[in-house]
Design an enzyme around this catalytic site. Sequence first.
Site, PDB file in Angstrom:
ATOM      1  CB  SER A   1      22.029  51.293  27.211  1.00  0.00           C
ATOM      2  OG  SER A   1      21.213  51.278  28.356  1.00  0.00           O
TER       3      SER A   1
ATOM      4  CE  LYS B   1      24.155  51.900  30.951  1.00  0.00           C
ATOM      5  NZ  LYS B   1      22.785  52.138  30.479  1.00  0.00           N
TER       6      LYS B   1
ATOM      7  CB  SER C   1      22.957  47.770  29.785  1.00  0.00           C
ATOM      8  OG  SER C   1      22.861  49.027  29.151  1.00  0.00           O
TER       9      SER C   1
END
Length: 442
Positions: free
Chosen positions: A75, A78, A133
């Site tokens: 993640s 991101k 997340s």
Amino acid sequence: MGAPAALAAFGQDAAGAAGVVGGQRLGSPDVQVAPLAGAPALPSALSGRSWLVADAGTGEVLAARNAHLPLPPASTLKMLFADTVMPKFDRSLEHLVTPAELANLGAGSSLVGVKENLPYRVEDLWRGVFLSSGNDAVHVLAHMNGGLQQTVAEMQARAGSLQAKDTKVVSPDGYDMDGQVTSAYDLTLFARAGLRNADFRSYCATRTAHFPGGLDKVTGQRTSFDIANTDRLLGKYPGLIGVKNGYTTNAGATFTGAAERGGRTLLVTVMHPEAQGKVYDEAASLLDWGFAAAGKVQPVGQLVEDTGAPASSPAASASPGVPEAAAGSQLPPWSRAPVLSGDGPGMAPAVWTAAVLGTTLAVWATARTAARRRTAPAHAPATARASSAAATTPASAVPVHRGGATAVGGATGIGGHGRRRLTRRARAMLRTARTTRTRRTR
């Protein structure tokens, strides 16, 4: 040429000569550090397959290991998604989530709990991205941006402008996908670029927030629930700003953080340590070392600059030193766009309407006062007699002169035709505002 400029030139020259962005030493699998006299030793027992610590201001890489090793991002990717998409949408914009936008989420994805067929503000979706997340929030924002494939293509282009050449984007949320990789060096570039956006910086530093839920079956009202940032260093490591953590089966644990101390901001990235929990311990120890080593080590490389960044932005030139996201908060509430629910930089429709009507009535009152003053000379003697009489007569016996309109429906020029004209103008303003708000939320 100053030292930072010279180092940047050195990094670019080395990159051109050896094909390593930021300097040849960053391409080595071994630990790279160049201590001077009095420099502290690097932390022992660093198990991350790849890590890097750098000065966010100068871009100097203080130490690194395998900085360009391509690894699954989890993640932490991101950050690139946010840096690419966040500038496109006003944070107060509301979007109605469709079932298609929540389809095809990877099995086991981390979710914040977005519900279909309900509206969400953009700022709430970004909190879902950074705190929980949430891949569901990522997919909704990506669909708003034109779809998953378009967003992936834009993220890849953004990585190119940042000179993040180790990054291959396949999915915008960082979910394990064949061929999707990045590096500690590239993740550090993403964090450095993202933190220049005031909204990005605010979201990644948020520890807890309320997130919109579903509809209460009894009252029919929208519910909410609390979410907390999964970054275990946030609120615990002194001066930590953010930025993003991640974990997947293939990537293991990944973490990029930023911390500020004594006017210096350091960036650290750790990828794939021996155990998931160690990613935070190793990141914290590298930050401790970096603050202690600043000025006592020679840089071993350089974070290259964003080739797509404008020289200056209108917002910066208009309000020097004021973050772009805070610019709207300096406007009076009634001049900001109304929002439909929750907190935001504008006002709710009912309050905004009252503010507009209040402003209109204030204009009317000012005009009425001006009209009274223009007619004052003609009534001066009577006023003087009334004033002197008031000194010897009870207040209840003194006649009160009401010039202009009566209390509610007088027929003078200001109280009658003029007030109706102002009322019509106020209604026209409200219709225009509602039409503009409707168009923005489509």
